[in-house]
Design an enzyme around this catalytic site. Structure first.
Site, PDB file in Angstrom:
ATOM      1  N   ASP B  14     -11.283  57.557 -36.486  1.00 11.74           N
ATOM      2  CA  ASP B  14     -11.855  57.768 -35.146  1.00 11.74           C
ATOM      3  C   ASP B  14     -12.605  56.566 -34.571  1.00 11.74           C
ATOM      4  O   ASP B  14     -13.301  56.710 -33.578  1.00 11.74           O
ATOM      5  CB  ASP B  14     -12.842  58.961 -35.138  1.00 11.74           C
ATOM      6  CG  ASP B  14     -12.088  60.277 -35.072  1.00 11.74           C
ATOM      7  OD1 ASP B  14     -10.905  60.232 -34.691  1.00 11.74           O
ATOM      8  OD2 ASP B  14     -12.671  61.322 -35.401  1.00 11.74           O
ATOM      9  N   ASP B  87      -0.284  50.077 -37.527  1.00  7.11           N
ATOM     10  CA  ASP B  87      -1.461  50.873 -37.234  1.00  7.11           C
ATOM     11  C   ASP B  87      -1.753  51.711 -38.471  1.00  7.11           C
ATOM     12  O   ASP B  87      -1.024  52.633 -38.782  1.00  7.11           O
ATOM     13  CB  ASP B  87      -1.155  51.756 -36.016  1.00  7.11           C
ATOM     14  CG  ASP B  87      -2.338  52.619 -35.628  1.00  7.11           C
ATOM     15  OD1 ASP B  87      -3.468  52.278 -36.006  1.00  7.11           O
ATOM     16  OD2 ASP B  87      -2.114  53.625 -34.935  1.00  7.11           O
ATOM     17  N   ASN B 142     -15.858  48.250 -31.442  1.00  7.12           N
ATOM     18  CA  ASN B 142     -15.218  49.021 -30.360  1.00  7.12           C
ATOM     19  C   ASN B 142     -16.212  49.988 -29.700  1.00  7.12           C
ATOM     20  O   ASN B 142     -17.330  50.170 -30.179  1.00  7.12           O
ATOM     21  CB  ASN B 142     -14.031  49.792 -30.956  1.00  7.12           C
ATOM     22  CG  ASN B 142     -13.140  50.399 -29.900  1.00  7.12           C
ATOM     23  OD1 ASN B 142     -13.099  49.924 -28.757  1.00  7.12           O
ATOM     24  ND2 ASN B 142     -12.434  51.462 -30.267  1.00  7.12           N
ATOM     25  N   GLY B 450     -26.212   9.513 -73.562  1.00  7.07           N
ATOM     26  CA  GLY B 450     -27.197  10.221 -72.736  1.00  7.07           C
ATOM     27  C   GLY B 450     -26.732  10.477 -71.307  1.00  7.07           C
ATOM     28  O   GLY B 450     -27.468  11.056 -70.514  1.00  7.07           O
ATOM     29  N   SER B 521     -16.754   5.341 -75.883  1.00  3.98           N
ATOM     30  CA  SER B 521     -15.550   4.531 -75.673  1.00  3.98           C
ATOM     31  C   SER B 521     -15.752   3.439 -74.616  1.00  3.98           C
ATOM     32  O   SER B 521     -15.225   3.538 -73.517  1.00  3.98           O
ATOM     33  CB  SER B 521     -14.357   5.427 -75.322  1.00  3.98           C
ATOM     34  OG  SER B 521     -14.696   6.397 -74.368  1.00  3.98           O
TER      35      SER B 521
END
Lengths: 293, 613
Positions: B14, B87, B142, B450, B521
């Site tokens: 509704d 719808d 609405n 670190g 590394s």
């Protein structure tokens, strides 16, 4: 990917889902433009083959051109063609053209009842024998569990509520309030014994899409759709007594597309020439609840 | 007319969905001639006031009860494109019809009655849109005519609904104040809402974006069937299906999951079409293969060298239940995903949610209209993807007693326990990847002591494990206790240290694992060596300058180095070569640990999704 390609791919997908899930599968074939596109899509889905029978409900009031076209196509393409009809009512002449009852009652007898009993195999089915080129009564007909139908959502109100896979109960009835959900591309392909499922590959197509596709694929359709020089043509095909041609000079598919998109037909309902619709206040709802296509 | 879009209109019962569509059709002059007049006439005959909604609610049942029972479709066209508008009913009893409409939509309009405000199904439908994967949403407030076009009332609703949507991870493109009854802001901008400058409903529709086919993703071809039609001496054996994602080309090797069988594409088949070498996502197609392998409906075809789907028998899922009978333990159901169909049982219910209130509920069963996070056990393995990676192959339905009674999305595939069928011959890297559902990857975190390498690696490892990935972490410090305990910190030893770690990481990656390496590394050349050994390699520069790291000094090493107690300390007494072209930089002097972890996880995911070739 354009819109027609999207529609085509979805329809093909639906055809293949139907074929994979329903052992007793058949396709209703009414000779009209939608049916013809449906048949073409079947050939697309199955790479040139039509691996199930086509079922035509012959009311005996179809236009002559339609039956000629049906049998020529069936023989040319080696189609497994079946027809069924309501012999009892026809023999008793209890039809609307014979002055008996209303159009709706006539539709119910010649189409809905004939369809129901042809599908479940309780009335005789006539099958085309490609060797003798004649129809023969089918021995031991089995009920169809999956029936492919070429309805489109844009045709009228009740069809706009359809599913791609739409279950029918033991009496072929359609329960609109209890339709199954369809998630994504998952459809109602599991079904209880003695029920069947109607499968609607064309649901999302509009009338214009159908003609655009006929044009793109160069599909031949029955000549009744074109003006033969008298300024009249059929927009929708049904039984001769209840279907009237429209005023139109469209002689080619291209002209029909133009007429539907921009011309005078752009705002006129497709089934305006089908008299039974206006007798049923809710569109075709009453007929369709009881099994009409 | 090349563009078209499917739109669903949803909302509480509704709240005026059908009226808005009726108005949209009427005001854009999209109705068949005489339809408006016919409905008006019918209303007059039955002494009912005319409503725009009657245009759509064509079924008698609906006109009698005044509610939409099913998803009606209507077609309509603007200058931009054509629309199919579904719808969807707002009544809770018809939620499955709403789902049907929404599951097909690319975008949604959700209607809220301005005089009633946000209701149960306004929320439930919002939740479902999110779950069904509808990502474009416009909310229509609405019946503005009933609340005197009040801006304050409009704002209140917008605020309340936005708060809800945030929780279900759905965003709204526009909120539009409208009146379907009077036509305000539906097609034309209304004078009654001078405070509103946004688009009308019509303009908002045209602002939606059409979803593009997913060609750049890995191939997913769920097998619909294998055809061998013999009429007219047809010799072809065709694998048929619709491409959900990616594209395939003649000559590609297809691998089918879960079976793992593979073969090359010999031809792409069709009827009444020109010869094709390639087909893309969205198309229904069929291929023949060079070897006649036994493939069946339900498998998913992927392309060798691209990310494979996951395979498993135990899935963690989010689902939505529609069945009249609840989803229960001890009951067998059918599970359908793509074209696969297998038996399943509920294994555990992790959470049940009311889709409207978002409250947590009891966990004994999942009732109709509830949403739940559950774990399910399948009777056979299926191939699938996580919904977040690939929605098309990451969603499923559950069938109970011939009916589809639930739908959901795959959140995780839990460790695989069933047997997989192996081909004859040796087990290859690709076989291992296939079983694991992932590919080998070395993620190499380099940076000063670190800088945060280990911290990030530990968190990323945890998260990947949570996602059920096969993952292992190699920590430079820890390896020096065992594998590298014979090495010191001279340049030669440092290089040997990295060589060993690089080789070990490469072996793990060959085993299909995702390996996280955290080690300083310092030399570019050795990192390059490690990259060359690995199947797939990500160099992650965890960046922080010496001052920052010395300030953190978690192990007190900088202090010792500065005092001269440690020799060859990177950054103080030994060089660190910054990466020339790292795959990703995580600057920990700017980012929190969590941000760094997220950044890396995202990068890993992108790398995995990039095709290998």
């Amino acid at each position: 990917m354009d819109h027609l390609e999207k529609l085509e791919s979805r329809s093909i997908h639906i055809f293949r889902e139907a074929y994979a899930n329903f052992k007793q599968l058949g396709m209703l074939w009414s000779i009209g433009k939608d049916s013809t596109v449906l048949l073409w899509l079947a050939k697309k889905a199955f790479f040139g083959h039509v691996p199930f029978p086509l079922i035509h409900i012959d009311t005996s009031y179809k236009m002559k051109e339609m039956i000629t076209y049906r049998d020529k196509l069936a023989l040319d393409w080696k189609l497994d063609m079946i027809y069924g009809q309501n012999k009892v009512v026809l023999e008793k002449h209890a039809t609307y053209p014979d002055g008996y009852g209303t159009r709706i009652q006539c539709c119910k007898q010649l189409k809905t009842e004939a369809l129901k009993h042809t599908l479940d195999g309780t009335w005789p089915r006539y099958r085309l024998n490609h060797t003798t080129r004649h129809y023969e009564v089918e021995i031991n007909p089995q009920p169809f569990t999956g029936v492919i139908v070429g309805v489109r959502a844009d045709e009228e109100g009740s069809r706009s509520k359809e599913r791609y896979f739409s279950p029918r109960d033991q009496n072929s009835d359609w329960t609109i309030a209890e339709q199954p959900p369809e998630f994504w591309n998952q459809y109602k392909t599991d079904f209880a014994p003695n029920t069947h499922v109607r499968i609607h590959p064309l649901l999302d197509w509009t009338e214009v899409n159908i003609w655009q596709y006929i044009e793109r694929e160069d599909i031949s359709v029955v000549s009744l759709y074109f003006d033969q020089g008298e300024g009249k043509r059929y927009r929708s095909l049904g039984c001769a007594p209840c279907t009237s041609p429209i005023d139109s000079q469209a002689k080619t598919v291209q002209e029909i597309v133009a007429e539907l998109q921009m011309g005078k037909l752009a705002k006129v309902a497709e089934r305006a020439g089908r008299a039974q619709d206006s007798e049923d206040g809710g569109g075709l709802e009453d007929l369709r609840r009881e099994g009409y296509m | 007319m090349d563009t078209s879009m499917n739109i669903v209109i949803v909302g509480h019962v509704d709240h005026g969905k059908s009226t808005i569509i009726g108005r949209l059709l009427a005001d854009t002059n999209s109705l068949p001639e005489g339809k408006l007049a016919a409905v008006r006439e019918q209303c007059q005959r039955n002494s009912k006031p005319f409503e725009y909604a009657f245009l759509l609610d064509a079924l008698k049942d609906e006109q009698a009860q005044g509610i939409t029972i099913d998803s009606a479709r209507c077609f309509f066209k603007t200058d931009t494109r054509s629309y199919l508008i579904m719808d969807a009913p707002g009544h809770i009893e018809f939620l499955k019809n709403m789902v049907t409409g929404a599951a097909r939509a690319e975008a949604a309009l959700l209607v809220i009655d301005g005089s009633e405000g946000v209701k149960e199904n306004s929320r439930r439908h919002g939740y479902l849109l999110s779950m069904l994967g509808v990502r474009q949403l416009v909310v229509l407030v609405n019946k503005m005519d009933l609340i005197k076009y009040s801006q304050n009332a409009f704002r209140r609703i917008v605020k309340e609904y936005q708060q809800f949507l945030k929780k279900v991870d759905l965003s709204v493109k526009y909120f539009i104040p409208v009146s379907g009854f009077c036509g305000d802001n539906v097609v034309h901008a209304s004078e009654k809402t001078p405070w509103y400058n946004g688009p009308s409903v019509l303009d908002a529709l045209d602002s939606f974006v059409t979803e593009l086919p997913k060609n750049d993703q890995p191939l997913r071809l769920p097998v619909q069937d294998v055809y061998k039609f013999t009429l007219n001496e047809d010799k072809r054996r065709i694998i048929a299906g619709s491409i959900d994602a990616g594209e395939l080309e003649k000559g590609d090797t297809l691998v089918f999951y879960p079976s793992g069988k593979h073969s090359k594409i010999q031809s792409i088949e069709g009827y009444n079409q020109a010869d094709k070498n390639r087909v893309r996502a969205g198309y229904a197609t069929g291929v023949t293969l060079s070897e006649q392998i036994y493939v069946t409906r339900g498998e998913i075809g992927a392309k060798q060298g691209e990310l494979p789907p996951l395979v498993g028998t135990k899935l963690k899922v989010n689902l939505f239940w529609l069945g009249r009978r609840p989803l229960e333990f001890e009951r067998r159901y059918l599970f359908r995903l793509g074209t696969a169909k297998v038996g399943m049982r509920l294994e555990s219910i992790d959470r049940v949610v009311d889709a409207s209130s978002l409250e947590n509920l009891t966990r004994q069963r999942v009732e109709k209209h509830q949403v739940a996070e559950v774990t399910i056990q399948l009777e056979r393995a299926v191939a699938c993807d996580l919904h977040e990676d690939m929605p098309e192959t990451g969603r499923f339905v559950i069938v109970d007693d011939y009916e589809i009674t639930g739908g959901g999305i795959v959140k995780a595939v839990l460790p695989y326990s069933s047997t997989i069928s192996w081909e004859e011959g040796k087990v290859t890297y690709h076989d291992r990847c296939r079983q694991l559902g992932q590919q080998g990857l070395v993620i190499w975190l380099t940076g000063l002591s670190g800088a945060g390498k280990s911290t990030i690696a530990i968190e990323v490892e945890k998260e990947l494990l949570r996602q059920n990935r096969y993952v292992y972490r190699l920590d430079g410090d820890n390896l020096r206790h065992g594998l590298n305990s014979d090495l010191g910190f001279s340049e030669t030893d440092r290089n040997e240290n990295i060589r060993r770690i690089g080789e070990v990481a490469a072996l793990f990656s060959d085993a299909g694992a995702i390996v996280l390496v955290a080690c300083i590394s310092p030399y570019q050349s050795m990192r390059q060596f490690a990259r060359e050994q690995a199947k797939e390699f990500l160099e992650v520069y965890v960046k922080a300058d010496v001052a920052t790291c010395a300030g953190r000094d978690p192990k007190g090493l900088y202090q010792k180095a500065i005092k001269g107690e440690i020799l060859n300390f990177t950054g103080i007494t030994a060089p660190y070569e910054e990466p020339d072209r790292p795959d990703i930089v995580i600057d920990t002097s700017e980012l929190t640990v969590e941000q760094g972890v997220q950044l890396l996880l995202e990068k890993i995911r992108k790398t995995e999704w990039r095709s290998l070739q």
